[in-house]
Design a protein around this motif. Structure first.
Motif, PDB file in Angstrom:
ATOM      1  N   LEU A 124       0.831  -1.203   0.000  1.00  0.00           N
ATOM      2  CA  LEU A 124       0.000   0.000   0.000  1.00  0.00           C
ATOM      3  C   LEU A 124       0.864   1.251   0.000  1.00  0.00           C
ATOM      4  O   LEU A 124       0.596   2.209  -0.742  1.00  0.00           O
ATOM      5  N   LEU A 125       1.898   1.249   0.804  1.00  0.00           N
ATOM      6  CA  LEU A 125       2.800   2.392   0.844  1.00  0.00           C
ATOM      7  C   LEU A 125       3.520   2.576  -0.487  1.00  0.00           C
ATOM      8  O   LEU A 125       3.851   3.698  -0.883  1.00  0.00           O
ATOM      9  N   ALA A 126       3.764   1.471  -1.186  1.00  0.00           N
ATOM     10  CA  ALA A 126       4.424   1.543  -2.490  1.00  0.00           C
ATOM     11  C   ALA A 126       3.468   1.956  -3.595  1.00  0.00           C
ATOM     12  O   ALA A 126       3.900   2.249  -4.725  1.00  0.00           O
ATOM     13  N   GLY A 127       2.160   1.965  -3.295  1.00  0.00           N
ATOM     14  CA  GLY A 127       1.182   2.300  -4.313  1.00  0.00           C
ATOM     15  C   GLY A 127       0.896   1.171  -5.276  1.00  0.00           C
ATOM     16  O   GLY A 127       0.291   1.373  -6.337  1.00  0.00           O
ATOM     17  N   ASP A 128       1.330  -0.043  -4.926  1.00  0.00           N
ATOM     18  CA  ASP A 128       1.138  -1.192  -5.811  1.00  0.00           C
ATOM     19  C   ASP A 128      -0.284  -1.749  -5.727  1.00  0.00           C
ATOM     20  O   ASP A 128      -0.754  -2.387  -6.669  1.00  0.00           O
ATOM     21  N   ILE A 129      -0.937  -1.570  -4.589  1.00  0.00           N
ATOM     22  CA  ILE A 129      -2.305  -2.047  -4.404  1.00  0.00           C
ATOM     23  C   ILE A 129      -3.132  -0.932  -3.771  1.00  0.00           C
ATOM     24  O   ILE A 129      -2.597   0.090  -3.339  1.00  0.00           O
ATOM     25  N   ARG A 130      -4.450  -1.158  -3.715  1.00  0.00           N
ATOM     26  CA  ARG A 130      -5.334  -0.268  -2.983  1.00  0.00           C
ATOM     27  C   ARG A 130      -6.140  -1.084  -1.990  1.00  0.00           C
ATOM     28  O   ARG A 130      -6.060  -2.319  -1.961  1.00  0.00           O
ATOM     29  N   SER A 131      -6.938  -0.398  -1.180  1.00  0.00           N
ATOM     30  CA  SER A 131      -7.671  -1.065  -0.103  1.00  0.00           C
ATOM     31  C   SER A 131      -9.065  -0.467   0.008  1.00  0.00           C
ATOM     32  O   SER A 131      -9.374   0.560  -0.606  1.00  0.00           O
ATOM     33  N   CYS A 132      -9.916  -1.111   0.803  1.00  0.00           N
ATOM     34  CA  CYS A 132     -11.240  -0.567   1.078  1.00  0.00           C
ATOM     35  C   CYS A 132     -11.563  -0.748   2.558  1.00  0.00           C
ATOM     36  O   CYS A 132     -10.869  -1.478   3.274  1.00  0.00           O
ATOM     37  N   PHE A 133     -12.614  -0.072   2.991  1.00  0.00           N
ATOM     38  CA  PHE A 133     -13.031  -0.091   4.392  1.00  0.00           C
ATOM     39  C   PHE A 133     -14.523  -0.383   4.418  1.00  0.00           C
ATOM     40  O   PHE A 133     -15.325   0.388   3.882  1.00  0.00           O
ATOM     41  N   ALA A 134     -14.917  -1.509   5.003  1.00  0.00           N
ATOM     42  CA  ALA A 134     -16.314  -1.961   4.982  1.00  0.00           C
ATOM     43  C   ALA A 134     -16.930  -1.794   6.362  1.00  0.00           C
ATOM     44  O   ALA A 134     -16.636  -2.545   7.286  1.00  0.00           O
ATOM     45  N   MET A 135     -17.805  -0.824   6.480  1.00  0.00           N
ATOM     46  CA  MET A 135     -18.455  -0.557   7.756  1.00  0.00           C
ATOM     47  C   MET A 135     -19.965  -0.382   7.582  1.00  0.00           C
ATOM     48  O   MET A 135     -20.762  -1.028   8.257  1.00  0.00           O
ATOM     49  N   THR A 136     -20.385   0.479   6.668  1.00  0.00           N
ATOM     50  CA  THR A 136     -21.786   0.828   6.498  1.00  0.00           C
ATOM     51  C   THR A 136     -22.590  -0.321   5.900  1.00  0.00           C
ATOM     52  O   THR A 136     -22.111  -1.036   5.024  1.00  0.00           O
ATOM     53  N   GLU A 137     -23.844  -0.464   6.373  1.00  0.00           N
ATOM     54  CA  GLU A 137     -24.719  -1.532   5.898  1.00  0.00           C
ATOM     55  C   GLU A 137     -26.074  -0.959   5.498  1.00  0.00           C
ATOM     56  O   GLU A 137     -26.590  -0.039   6.155  1.00  0.00           O
ATOM     57  N   PRO A 138     -26.704  -1.515   4.442  1.00  0.00           N
ATOM     58  CA  PRO A 138     -27.996  -0.987   3.996  1.00  0.00           C
ATOM     59  C   PRO A 138     -29.159  -1.326   4.913  1.00  0.00           C
ATOM     60  O   PRO A 138     -30.180  -0.627   4.904  1.00  0.00           O
ATOM     61  N   ALA A 139     -29.024  -2.366   5.709  1.00  0.00           N
ATOM     62  CA  ALA A 139     -30.166  -2.838   6.498  1.00  0.00           C
ATOM     63  C   ALA A 139     -30.360  -2.089   7.806  1.00  0.00           C
ATOM     64  O   ALA A 139     -31.405  -2.229   8.447  1.00  0.00           O
ATOM     65  N   ASN A 162     -20.011 -13.076   7.388  1.00  0.00           N
ATOM     66  CA  ASN A 162     -21.216 -12.918   6.576  1.00  0.00           C
ATOM     67  C   ASN A 162     -21.740 -11.492   6.757  1.00  0.00           C
ATOM     68  O   ASN A 162     -21.933 -11.045   7.898  1.00  0.00           O
ATOM     69  N   ALA A 163     -21.975 -10.814   5.640  1.00  0.00           N
ATOM     70  CA  ALA A 163     -22.444  -9.431   5.737  1.00  0.00           C
ATOM     71  C   ALA A 163     -22.868  -8.919   4.372  1.00  0.00           C
ATOM     72  O   ALA A 163     -22.449  -9.432   3.331  1.00  0.00           O
ATOM     73  N   HIS A 164     -23.700  -7.892   4.417  1.00  0.00           N
ATOM     74  CA  HIS A 164     -24.065  -7.112   3.240  1.00  0.00           C
ATOM     75  C   HIS A 164     -23.650  -5.677   3.538  1.00  0.00           C
ATOM     76  O   HIS A 164     -24.247  -5.011   4.388  1.00  0.00           O
ATOM     77  N   LYS A 165     -22.613  -5.206   2.863  1.00  0.00           N
ATOM     78  CA  LYS A 165     -22.076  -3.863   3.087  1.00  0.00           C
ATOM     79  C   LYS A 165     -22.331  -2.994   1.862  1.00  0.00           C
ATOM     80  O   LYS A 165     -22.454  -3.487   0.739  1.00  0.00           O
ATOM     81  N   TRP A 166     -22.382  -1.693   2.096  1.00  0.00           N
ATOM     82  CA  TRP A 166     -22.392  -0.781   0.953  1.00  0.00           C
ATOM     83  C   TRP A 166     -21.701   0.528   1.317  1.00  0.00           C
ATOM     84  O   TRP A 166     -21.293   0.731   2.454  1.00  0.00           O
ATOM     85  N   TYR A 167     -21.524   1.376   0.301  1.00  0.00           N
ATOM     86  CA  TYR A 167     -20.673   2.566   0.421  1.00  0.00           C
ATOM     87  C   TYR A 167     -19.310   2.181   0.988  1.00  0.00           C
ATOM     88  O   TYR A 167     -18.749   2.855   1.851  1.00  0.00           O
ATOM     89  N   THR A 168     -18.829   1.054   0.473  1.00  0.00           N
ATOM     90  CA  THR A 168     -17.494   0.555   0.813  1.00  0.00           C
ATOM     91  C   THR A 168     -16.510   1.219  -0.135  1.00  0.00           C
ATOM     92  O   THR A 168     -16.367   0.810  -1.299  1.00  0.00           O
ATOM     93  N   THR A 169     -15.856   2.251   0.344  1.00  0.00           N
ATOM     94  CA  THR A 169     -15.023   3.088  -0.511  1.00  0.00           C
ATOM     95  C   THR A 169     -13.862   2.301  -1.101  1.00  0.00           C
ATOM     96  O   THR A 169     -13.117   1.642  -0.393  1.00  0.00           O
ATOM     97  N   GLY A 170     -13.712   2.406  -2.420  1.00  0.00           N
ATOM     98  CA  GLY A 170     -12.566   1.817  -3.105  1.00  0.00           C
ATOM     99  C   GLY A 170     -12.738   0.395  -3.570  1.00  0.00           C
ATOM    100  O   GLY A 170     -11.868  -0.146  -4.259  1.00  0.00           O
ATOM    101  N   ALA A 171     -13.849  -0.263  -3.237  1.00  0.00           N
ATOM    102  CA  ALA A 171     -13.961  -1.708  -3.468  1.00  0.00           C
ATOM    103  C   ALA A 171     -14.008  -2.085  -4.944  1.00  0.00           C
ATOM    104  O   ALA A 171     -13.600  -3.185  -5.317  1.00  0.00           O
ATOM    105  N   SER A 172     -14.513  -1.212  -5.796  1.00  0.00           N
ATOM    106  CA  SER A 172     -14.643  -1.580  -7.208  1.00  0.00           C
ATOM    107  C   SER A 172     -13.337  -1.431  -7.985  1.00  0.00           C
ATOM    108  O   SER A 172     -13.244  -1.886  -9.120  1.00  0.00           O
TER     109      SER A 172
END
Length: 419
Positions: A124-139, A162-172
């Motif tokens: 991540l520090l090298a900029g070779d990959i990216r990451s996401c943060f999964a917290m928010t849920e639609p339900a 097991n989870a259904h997350k959304w507005y997970t920044t960076g995941a796509s």
């Protein structure tokens, strides 16, 4: 008192401005075009071309205070630089200083094991990959994070998720390889703030599916790539747990404090740019026989925008200084204040800029509409206004209750209290 800019920050700021002029601003139109044409599930070539140039210029990983892996800047020092980067939605990722990667890297640096750092932090520090943060849920109403229903269940030497997350920044983003996931390991714990944990989930683990990209006011992929993600019986090693079960809120507070400073300083940079564009446009356009800049309402808005931007900058730098000197926990009131004040300020300044541009301001030609959209999102991201106002009020009430006084002491005028 906010410290003066150090010579190092002055020098870095000058280099950042030069880089922005030479490489970032000229490529913004290409950035938006690639985002529109390629969509949110692709890597944008313009970013990959500019990253090595930023790294070669020594403008890389400027965040990460109290670590020898970053630039070693304080929150105040980085805040000045963050404002410059915030002037463009293209810039943060070019300098490897973009959300959610900065927050995730700080989590790995503070709470990750040596193995976590080797596997995820270093690339991540090298900029070779990216990451996401999964917290928010639609339900559930995720503004109250204790509502989160995501399951993290221990089975031997693994956790099952097991989870259904959304507005997970960076995941796509196809470069996104690791997710910091928040869910419940102990849903029956009487302390609702100890039910939650954070765990590392590789995005290529069986059962992880990015189902769709979520548009933010019609904008896909710029800049946050908000996404919906399903986690279906995902298995990860028990060693992927961060810090220990039940410590998710502790990690979240350590992560979100600096992140809110970053969001706010970037927003101030964007507000400065919106004000500049508003003034330039007002000088160029003539309505009812005189430049728009000579119309009283426009001048009033320009003046108010300058006051609001400078107020927010000082408030944010004050919060950053308090974080540097007494820690994130003691600065929570100041952090709450900026999280309320700055996005609302950017919303207002962007709205005024749209008015000066007229109908064109609502489109994609001038950047005013997306600035407004991002500002509006930030009134929800990292906690909505209402939550921060409630926290701030609680802190004020607690402070007053802690005083040793007999009770309410009214201010008495020369005439005394009314009968």
């Amino acid at each position: 008192m906010i410290p003066d800019k150090s010579p190092r920050v002055v020098e870095l700021a000058a280099r950042l401005r030069d880089f922005m002029e030479a490489h970032v601003y000229p490529n913004e139109a290409r950035f938006f075009r690639e985002a529109e044409e390629l969509g949110p599930f692709q890597v944008y070539p313009v970013i990959e071309e500019l990253k090595p140039k930023a790294r070669a210029a020594g403008l890389w990983n400027l965040f990460l205070p109290e670590s020898d892996r970053g630039a070693g800047l304080t929150n105040v020092e980085y805040g000045h630089l963050c404002e410059i980067m915030g002037r463009s939605l293209l810039a943060p990722e070019v300098f490897n200083c973009n959300a959610p990667d900065t927050g995730n890297m700080e989590v790995l640096e503070r709470y990750g094991t040596d193995a976590h750092k080797r596997q995820w932090l270093e690339p991540l520090l090298a900029g070779d990959i990216r990451s996401c943060f999964a917290m928010t849920e639609p339900a559930v109403a995720s503004s109250d994070a204790t509502n989160i229903e995501a399951e993290i269940r221990r089975e031997g030497e693994e956790y099952v998720i097991n989870a259904h997350k959304w507005y997970t920044t960076g995941a796509s983003n196809p470069a996104c390889k690791i997710c910091i996931f928040m869910g419940k390991t102990d849903p029956q714990n009487s302390d609702r703030h100890k039910q939650q944990s954070m765990i590392l989930v590789p995005m290529d683990a069986p059962g992880v599916t990015v189902t769709r990209s979520l548009p933010v006011f019609g904008y896909y992929g710029v800049p946050d790539r908000a996404s919906e993600v399903l986690f279906e019986n995902v298995r990860v090693p028990a060693s992927n747990m961060l810090l220990g079960e039940g410590r998710g809120f502790e990690i979240a507070q350590g992560r979100l404090g600096p992140g809110r400073i970053h969001h706010c300083m970037r927003s101030i940079g964007m507000a400065e740019r919106m004000l500049e564009q508003m003034v330039d446009r007002a000088l160029q356009r003539v309505a009812f026989g005189k430049p728009v800049a000579d119309q009283g309402v426009t001048r009033e808005r320009i003046a108010e925008a300058r006051i609001m931007i400078d107020q927010c900058r000082l408030l944010t730098l004050h919060a950053a200084h308090k974080m540097d000197t007494v820690g994130n926990k003691e600065a929570r009131a100041e952090i709450a204040m900026i999280k309320i004040a700055v996005p609302n300020m950017l919303c207002k300044v962007s709205d005024w800029a749209i008015q000066v541009f007229g109908g064109g301001g609502t489109g994609n030609d001038f950047g005013t509409a997306i600035a407004y959209a991002i500002a509006r999102v930030l009134r929800l991201a990292d906690g909505p206004d209402e939550v921060h106002r409630d926290q701030l009020a609680r802190l004020e009430i607690k402070k007053r209750k802690g005083l040793n006084h007999p009770g309410w002491t009214p201010m008495v005028t020369a005439r005394g209290l009314p009968g």
